[in-house]
Write a protein that holds these residues in place. Structure first.
Motif, mmCIF file in Angstrom:
data_model
loop_
_atom_site.group_PDB
_atom_site.id
_atom_site.type_symbol
_atom_site.label_atom_id
_atom_site.label_comp_id
_atom_site.label_asym_id
_atom_site.label_seq_id
_atom_site.Cartn_x
_atom_site.Cartn_y
_atom_site.Cartn_z
ATOM 1 N N HIS A 1 0.835 -1.278 -0.079
ATOM 2 C CA HIS A 1 0.028 -0.098 -0.004
ATOM 3 C C HIS A 1 0.790 1.273 -0.083
ATOM 4 N N ARG A 2 1.954 1.281 0.875
ATOM 5 C CA ARG A 2 2.788 2.346 0.800
ATOM 6 C C ARG A 2 3.561 2.601 -0.518
ATOM 7 N N THR B 1 1.123 3.933 -3.094
ATOM 8 C CA THR B 1 0.933 5.295 -2.543
ATOM 9 C C THR B 1 1.789 6.149 -3.130
#
Length: 171
Positions: A117-118, A121
């Protein structure tokens, strides 16, 4: 929004690299097993068929490719609105391909949700930053582009600097 089994609508789902992307479309209201639509919404099965045979089947013959979309949309949605939304998918896929090459969207091997997810993002943030930077670059002014052999105009009485030929330069 429902079409009959033999009713196909020829519509464009947007502009592509080679012009308008025309397909034949049809849609049916469907019941999805163990998934009730939200109040005021309906599930639709939308089919997109290519206009010309472009896919070789198991029988060796060319067939028209058919793509399927399951749509969860407000009950009053028209086929034309669904087609426009489906056409947006092409742009999203193109953007994802560019991001894979440009900012490394595909360079992460998924092991856990949080790091993945990081990474995604950070890639999205990098893409947004590059988009803003690119938008800030002014387009080249077509009037400044002159013929390569043309000399710049000079105002009268501001002639060229005197040229020095080789004999004067040597002495």
């Amino acid at each position: 929004m429902t079409c009959s089994t033999d009713q196909w609508l020829r519509r464009s789902c947007g502009d592509g690299a080679k012009g308008e992307r025309l397909y034949d479309w049809t849609a049916f209201a469907v019941q999805v097993k163990k998934e009730n639509p939200t109040c005021g919404f309906t599930h639709w099965l939308v089919l997109r068929r290519s206009m010309h045979p472009n896919r070789r089947g198991k029988d060796g013959q060319l067939h028209r490719e058919i793509a399927y979309f399951l749509v969860h949309a407000p009950a009053a949605t028209t086929v034309s609105e669904v087609i426009v939304r489906a056409g947006g998918r092409w742009q999203i896929e193109e953007d994802n391909e560019i991001n894979k090459q440009l900012v490394g969207l595909a360079q992460y091997q998924v092991r856990k949700w949080t790091p993945w997810h990081r990474h995604v993002t950070a890639c999205m943030l990098a893409t947004a930053f590059l988009s803003v930077q690119r938008a800030a670059i002014p387009e080249p002014d077509q009037t400044l582009e002159s013929e390569p052999d043309a000399e710049p105009e000079q105002a009268p009485d501001q002639g060229k600097a005197p040229s020095i030929d080789e004999s004067e330069a040597a002495g």
